[in-house]
Design an enzyme around this catalytic site. Structure first.
Site, PDB file in Angstrom:
ATOM      1  N   PHE A  80       6.922  -0.145 -18.992  1.00  0.00           N
ATOM      2  CA  PHE A  80       6.113   0.595 -18.015  1.00  0.00           C
ATOM      3  C   PHE A  80       4.618   0.427 -18.258  1.00  0.00           C
ATOM      4  CE2 PHE A  80      10.000   3.232 -18.383  1.00  0.00           C
ATOM      5  CZ  PHE A  80      10.351   3.354 -17.056  1.00  0.00           C
ATOM      6  N   SER A 124       6.339  -3.312  -8.295  1.00  0.00           N
ATOM      7  CA  SER A 124       5.895  -2.357  -7.274  1.00  0.00           C
ATOM      8  C   SER A 124       6.097  -2.944  -5.889  1.00  0.00           C
ATOM      9  CB  SER A 124       4.404  -2.093  -7.496  1.00  0.00           C
ATOM     10  OG  SER A 124       3.846  -1.425  -6.397  1.00  0.00           O
ATOM     11  N   THR A 126       4.016  -2.964  -3.871  1.00  0.00           N
ATOM     12  CA  THR A 126       2.736  -3.594  -3.541  1.00  0.00           C
ATOM     13  C   THR A 126       2.854  -5.125  -3.530  1.00  0.00           C
ATOM     14  OG1 THR A 126       0.361  -3.510  -4.003  1.00  0.00           O
ATOM     15  CG2 THR A 126       1.781  -3.693  -5.909  1.00  0.00           C
ATOM     16  N   TYR A 148      -4.840  -5.047  -8.811  1.00  0.00           N
ATOM     17  CA  TYR A 148      -3.659  -4.416  -9.420  1.00  0.00           C
ATOM     18  C   TYR A 148      -2.384  -5.112  -8.929  1.00  0.00           C
ATOM     19  CZ  TYR A 148       0.268  -1.215  -9.785  1.00  0.00           C
ATOM     20  OH  TYR A 148       1.517  -0.700 -10.004  1.00  0.00           O
ATOM     21  N   LYS A 152       0.769  -7.529 -10.830  1.00  0.00           N
ATOM     22  CA  LYS A 152       2.235  -7.387 -10.722  1.00  0.00           C
ATOM     23  C   LYS A 152       2.863  -8.688 -10.230  1.00  0.00           C
ATOM     24  CE  LYS A 152       2.663  -3.115 -12.090  1.00  0.00           C
ATOM     25  NZ  LYS A 152       3.209  -2.831 -13.428  1.00  0.00           N
ATOM     26  N   LEU A 199      -1.200  10.675  -2.568  1.00  0.00           N
ATOM     27  CA  LEU A 199      -1.055  11.771  -1.607  1.00  0.00           C
ATOM     28  C   LEU A 199      -0.473  13.049  -2.228  1.00  0.00           C
ATOM     29  CD1 LEU A 199      -1.194  12.697   1.376  1.00  0.00           C
ATOM     30  CD2 LEU A 199       1.164  11.885   1.606  1.00  0.00           C
ATOM     31  N   ARG A 230       5.500   6.254   4.398  1.00  0.00           N
ATOM     32  CA  ARG A 230       5.886   5.698   3.097  1.00  0.00           C
ATOM     33  C   ARG A 230       7.285   6.152   2.707  1.00  0.00           C
ATOM     34  NH1 ARG A 230       1.961   3.527   4.276  1.00  0.00           N
ATOM     35  NH2 ARG A 230       0.071   3.073   3.083  1.00  0.00           N
TER      36      ARG A 230
END
Ligand code: NAD
Ligand code: WQD
Length: 346
Positions: A80, A124, A126, A148, A152, A199, A230
Site C-alpha cells: 500500500f 487505482s 485513475t 500520481y 501507478k 468528498l 463515482r
C-alpha cells in the site's frame, strides 16, 4: 510465514490488517508514518486482539527493508505504501516518482533477493484516465491525467515486465475505485492531514461543524443532476478484496488486474442527501466551478473480481456513510499521537 504489509498504518492498510489477523495471518507492517499515525496500529491490535510487528522503515531505505526480510519469513507482500494526493503530485512530481516508483522498485528488488515473489499491489481506477464509457472493465485502455496516476501506470507496467521476465512471480494489480467509510467500531478510519481533498471526509467534517460548507465541483456535467458520479466502496469490503487477491496470488503464477468497486455510481448531490439522512444534519454546500482534471462519471464493472477472485462488495451506501460518520463523530481530531515508534524499532 508472515504477510508484509507496506503502508499498513494507512487508511486502507490498517483495515486490511484487521482482515488478515482475523484469518490468522502473522502480520508485519512497514510504514514510515509520513501520512499516518502509529495509533492506527495500536487500534488494529485492540480490535483484533492480535499483535502486529511494526517497523517505521521507509521503503527507500534498502538496508532497513532488507533487515525486515532477514528477520521474518515473508510469504507475500501487500503493498500500500505510497503518496496519493493528486493535486500535490502536480506540484511535487519528483517526490511522487521517488516515493512511489523508487519505493516500489526497491521493494521488488528486495523481494527478489529474498525469493519472495507474491505481491498484491494497490493500483487505482485513475489508470483508466478519461474512460470513454462506463462501466469500466479491466481491458479498457490505460492512461494518466496527473503525476500520481502516472506513477501507478508506470508501476503496473514495471510489474508486468517483472512477471514477464520470471514466471515464478505472482502479482495482483488491484484497481480501487473510491474507498470510503470506516471500521464499524468507529476506532479506525480515514485521517487526512489538513483540509480533506476527497468528498466524503469533507462532507463528514461539514456535518460535524469543523468545516463550514462543501464546495460542489461543477453541476454542469452530463449526468442526471449535473454533478460527478463515482463508485464508492466501503473500505472494509475493499480490505476483504485483498484477502481474496492474496489467496489467488498464493495459489497461482503470473499477473492480473482486478477492479475493486461496487459497480454502482452516486452523484455528489446524492451523496450529500445520504449523509444528511445518516447524520440527521444539514450539509451546507455551494456550487463551484469544475475541479481541473475531474471526469464526469466513473464506475466499475466488478465482474472479473467476482468470478476470478470470488469477491464482491457487500456494504451499501447507507452503511458506508453511517460508518464514516461514526468515525468522524467519535474521533473529531483524527488519531491522537502518542509515541513515535520509529525511535523504538526499525
Ligand atoms: P494512506 O496515505 O492512508 O496510506 C499509505 C501509507 O503508506 C501511509 O501510512 C504512509 O505513511 C505510508 N507510506 C508512504 N510512503 C512510504 C514510504 N516511502 N515508506 C513507508 N511507508 C510509506 O493511503 P490509503 O488511502 O490507505 O492508500 C493506500 C494505497 O492505495 C496507496 O498506494 C494509494 O495510492 C492507493 N489508492 C488509494 C485510493 C484512495 O482513494 N484512498 C484509491 C486508489 C488507490
Ligand atoms: C469525488 C467526487 C469531485 C471534493 C480521487 C483520486 C483518485 C483516487 C480516489 C487514488 C468528484 C467531487 C470532491 C469536494 C466535490 N485516489 N468533490 N467537492 O476525484 O473521484 O478520486 O480519490 O488513487 O485517483 O483522483 O475522488 O473524493 O476527490 O471526488 O464536489 O470538496 O466529488 O468533483 O466528482 P475522485 P474525490
Amino acid at each position: 510465514m508472515a504477510i508484509l504489509v507496506t503502508g499498513g498504518a494507512g487508511y486502507i492498510g490498517s483495515h486490511t490488517c484487521i482482515e488478515l489477523l482475523a484469518e490468522g495471518h502473522e502480520v508485519v507492517v512497514t510504514d514510515n508514518l509520513v501520512n499516518s499515525k502509529y495509533e492506527a496500529i495500536r487500534r488494529v491490535e485492540e480490535i483484533s486482539g492480535h499483535k502486529v510487528t511494526f517497523y517505521g522503515t521507509d521503503l527507500l531505505d534498502r538496508d532497513g527493508l532488507q533487515a525486515v526480510f532477514e528477520k521474518h519469513e515473508v510469504e507475500a507482500v501487500i503493498h500500500f505504501a505510497g503518496l496519493k494526493a493528486v493535486g500535490e503530485s502536480v506540484h511535487r512530481p519528483l517526490s511522487y516518482y521517488r516515493n512511489n516508483v523508487m519505493g516500489t522498485l526497491i521493494l521488488c528488488e528486495t523481494m527478489q533477493k529474498y525469493g519472495v515473489r507474491n505481491l498484491v499491489f494497490s493500483s487505482s481506477a485513475t489508470v483508466y484516465g478519461l474512460p470513454e464509457r462506463v462501466p469500466i472493465t479491466e481491458s479498457f485502455p490505460l492512461s494518466a491525467t496527473n503525476p500520481y496516476g502516472r506513477t501507478k501506470l508506470m508501476l503496473e507496467e514495471m510489474l508486468q515486465d517483472l512477471a514477464n521476465s520470471d514466471s515464478r512471480w505472482s502479482i495482483a494489480l488491484l484497481r480501487y475505485f473510491n474507498p470510503i467509510g470506516a471500521h464499524p467500531s468507529g476506532r479506525l478510519g480515514e485521517d487526512p492531514n489538513g483540509i480533506p481533498n476527497n468528498l466524503v471526509p469533507y462532507i463528514t467534517q461539514v456535518a460535524s461543524g469543523k468545516l463550514a460548507s462543501l464546495k460542489v465541483f461543477g453541476n454542469d456535467y452530463s449526468t442526471p443532476d449535473g454533478t460527478g458520479i463515482r463508485d464508492y466502496i466501503h473500505v472494509s469490503d475493499l480490505a476483504r478484496g485483498h484477502l481474496s487477491a492474496l489467496k489467488q496470488v498464493l495459489g497461482s503464477f503470473g499477473i492480473d488486474a482486478y477492479n475493486l468497486g461496487t459497480g454502482q455510481g452516486y452523484s455528489v448531490l446524492e451523496m450529500i442527501r445520504v449523509f444528511e439522512q445518516v447524520t440527521g444534519r444539514d450539509i451546507a454546500y455551494t456550487i463551484e466551478a469544475r475541479r481541473p482534471g475531474d471526469i464526469a462519471v466513473c464506475y466499475a464493472n466488478p465482474n472479473k473480481a467476482r468470478t476470478e477472485l470470488g469477491w464482491q462488495a457487500e456494504k451499501g451506501i447507507q452503511e458506508m456513510a453511517a460508518d464514516a460518520w461514526r468515525w468522524q463523530h467519535s474521533n473529531p481530531a483524527g488519531y491522537p499521537v502518542h509515541v513515535d515508534p520509529r525511535r523504538l524499532l526499525g
